[in-house]
Design an enzyme around this catalytic site. Structure first.
Site, PDB file in Angstrom:
ATOM      1  N   THR A   1       0.838  -1.204   0.000  1.00 27.62           N
ATOM      2  CA  THR A   1       0.000   0.000   0.000  1.00 27.62           C
ATOM      3  C   THR A   1       0.870   1.251   0.000  1.00 27.62           C
ATOM      4  O   THR A   1       0.462   2.286  -0.502  1.00 27.62           O
ATOM      5  CB  THR A   1      -0.989   0.034   1.188  1.00 27.62           C
ATOM      6  OG1 THR A   1      -0.306  -0.390   2.358  1.00 27.62           O
ATOM      7  CG2 THR A   1      -2.183  -0.853   0.938  1.00 27.62           C
TER       8      THR A   1
ATOM      9  N   ARG B   1      -9.622  -5.529   0.001  1.00 22.89           N
ATOM     10  CA  ARG B   1     -10.679  -5.820   0.969  1.00 22.89           C
ATOM     11  C   ARG B   1     -10.621  -4.942   2.205  1.00 22.89           C
ATOM     12  O   ARG B   1     -11.410  -5.108   3.113  1.00 22.89           O
ATOM     13  CB  ARG B   1     -10.596  -7.287   1.386  1.00 22.89           C
ATOM     14  CG  ARG B   1     -10.934  -8.199   0.225  1.00 22.89           C
ATOM     15  CD  ARG B   1     -10.952  -9.627   0.676  1.00 22.89           C
ATOM     16  NE  ARG B   1     -10.293 -10.467  -0.317  1.00 22.89           N
ATOM     17  CZ  ARG B   1     -10.305 -11.781  -0.276  1.00 22.89           C
ATOM     18  NH1 ARG B   1     -10.895 -12.400   0.693  1.00 22.89           N
ATOM     19  NH2 ARG B   1      -9.701 -12.474  -1.205  1.00 22.89           N
TER      20      ARG B   1
ATOM     21  N   HIS C   1      -1.289 -15.988  -3.889  1.00 19.09           N
ATOM     22  CA  HIS C   1      -2.510 -15.608  -4.605  1.00 19.09           C
ATOM     23  C   HIS C   1      -2.251 -15.341  -6.082  1.00 19.09           C
ATOM     24  O   HIS C   1      -3.084 -14.752  -6.756  1.00 19.09           O
ATOM     25  CB  HIS C   1      -3.154 -14.378  -3.948  1.00 19.09           C
ATOM     26  CG  HIS C   1      -3.710 -14.661  -2.582  1.00 19.09           C
ATOM     27  ND1 HIS C   1      -4.302 -13.704  -1.803  1.00 19.09           N
ATOM     28  CD2 HIS C   1      -3.773 -15.808  -1.861  1.00 19.09           C
ATOM     29  CE1 HIS C   1      -4.690 -14.249  -0.654  1.00 19.09           C
ATOM     30  NE2 HIS C   1      -4.366 -15.526  -0.670  1.00 19.09           N
TER      31      HIS C   1
ATOM     32  N   CYS D   1      -5.210 -22.333 -27.764  1.00 14.73           N
ATOM     33  CA  CYS D   1      -6.304 -23.318 -27.816  1.00 14.73           C
ATOM     34  C   CYS D   1      -7.689 -22.681 -27.879  1.00 14.73           C
ATOM     35  O   CYS D   1      -8.677 -23.394 -27.974  1.00 14.73           O
ATOM     36  CB  CYS D   1      -6.215 -24.257 -26.610  1.00 14.73           C
ATOM     37  SG  CYS D   1      -6.826 -23.536 -25.078  1.00 14.73           S
TER      38      CYS D   1
ATOM     39  N   THR E   1       0.922  -7.636   8.050  1.00 14.37           N
ATOM     40  CA  THR E   1      -0.260  -8.503   8.059  1.00 14.37           C
ATOM     41  C   THR E   1      -0.856  -8.566   9.455  1.00 14.37           C
ATOM     42  O   THR E   1      -0.133  -8.632  10.450  1.00 14.37           O
ATOM     43  CB  THR E   1       0.079  -9.938   7.573  1.00 14.37           C
ATOM     44  OG1 THR E   1      -0.937 -10.839   8.037  1.00 14.37           O
ATOM     45  CG2 THR E   1       1.419 -10.421   8.094  1.00 14.37           C
TER      46      THR E   1
ATOM     47  N   ILE F   1       5.943  -0.237   8.079  1.00 13.18           N
ATOM     48  CA  ILE F   1       6.869  -1.173   7.442  1.00 13.18           C
ATOM     49  C   ILE F   1       7.962  -0.463   6.655  1.00 13.18           C
ATOM     50  O   ILE F   1       9.130  -0.851   6.695  1.00 13.18           O
ATOM     51  CB  ILE F   1       6.094  -2.091   6.472  1.00 13.18           C
ATOM     52  CG1 ILE F   1       5.077  -2.894   7.250  1.00 13.18           C
ATOM     53  CG2 ILE F   1       7.012  -3.028   5.739  1.00 13.18           C
ATOM     54  CD1 ILE F   1       3.952  -3.360   6.384  1.00 13.18           C
TER      55      ILE F   1
HETATM   56 ZN    ZN Z   1      -5.170 -22.403 -23.971  1.00 18.84          ZN
END
Ligand code: ZN
Length: 241
Positions: free
Chosen positions: A16, A24, A111, A147, A185, A228
């Site tokens: 941030t 969230r 994530h 594909c 966190t 931080i």
């Molecule tokens: Zn594909």
């Protein structure tokens, strides 16, 4: 004394400072537009082409490749270059640790990442920027070029599981490390939060760097309440020396 093996858990708070929105949090993107949650919910995304078109438009509007890593990201790179074995386990999807100069193999992205796309059929991956260029050129729901399958950002959407391989590696690192730093966190969302407990159970020194109290503060060997951006560089230099 042998060198510490440092595991660093980073979440939204680390980025941030770089202006990456916290999805969230109280000012999070999804709070401001509750309907936006559908854009990152797997079932809606796969089932509704209109949701995909909106999702790509939203990405086009919000993707900012030029976001700069901040002092916290740079401090981790400095630690790594000083010769201390370090691994980053992150919930962030911004790729800023790598952009700051940390080798890809040192970063576990729980994530996923917004900097890549993945095909939901053949799992082929490619750069996000290439697909956004196709959106710019008029493809409103660009399919996989290999594909024809549905493409999605390489982030874990709501309704998708975290990659068990990545999770397994994160657990292994948490068990093996000698210092575990949880940065930015509140340690309330599992499984990432549980890794701090795993590390402490296996004898690692646990350092919590967070503005607010966390459930792991009592277990921690050291708790740092400063921002931080200012505290992490000093802490990591101390670990390196
Ligand atoms: Zn594909």
């Amino acid at each position: 004394m042998s060198k510490p093996l440092v595991a660093l858990l980073t979440v939204a708070g680390v980025s941030t400072d770089s202006g990456i929105p916290d999805y969230r949090g109280p000012n999070g993107l999804w709070r401001r537009d509750p309907d936006a949650e559908k854009l990152v919910t797997y079932a809606y995304y796969m089932g509704d082409p209109e949701i995909r078109r909106r999702s790509w438009r939203m990405r086009r509007a919000t993707f900012t490749p030029a976001v700069e890593p901040n002092a916290a990201h740079r401090a981790v790179v400095e630690l790594e270059r000083s010769g201390v074995p370090v691994r980053v386990i992150t919930q962030n999807v911004d790729g800023l640790h790598q952009l700051a100069g940390l080798p890809d193999r040192k970063v576990l992205e729980l994530h996923g990442t917004v900097r890549s796309v993945v095909c939901t059929e053949c799992r082929a991956r490619g750069p996000m920027e290439d697909v956004l260029a196709r959106v710019d050129a008029g493809e409103d729901d660009p399919p996989c070029l290999d594909c024809g399958g549905v493409l999605k950002p390489a982030t874990v959407m709501f309704g998708e599981h975290l990659d068990p391989v990545v999770l397994g590696e994160a657990a292994a690192i948490s068990k093996a490390c000698t210092v575990f730093v949880a940065a930015g966190t509140s340690l309330q969302v599992h499984p990432a939060a549980g890794l701090a407990g795993v590390a402490a159970d296996h004898g690692a020194r646990l350092v919590v760097v967070n503005a607010e109290p966390t459930p792991y503060d009592d277990l921690a060997d050291e708790v740092i309440r400063e921002p931080i951006g200012t505290s992490l560089p000093g802490l990591l230099r101390r670990i390196a020396s």
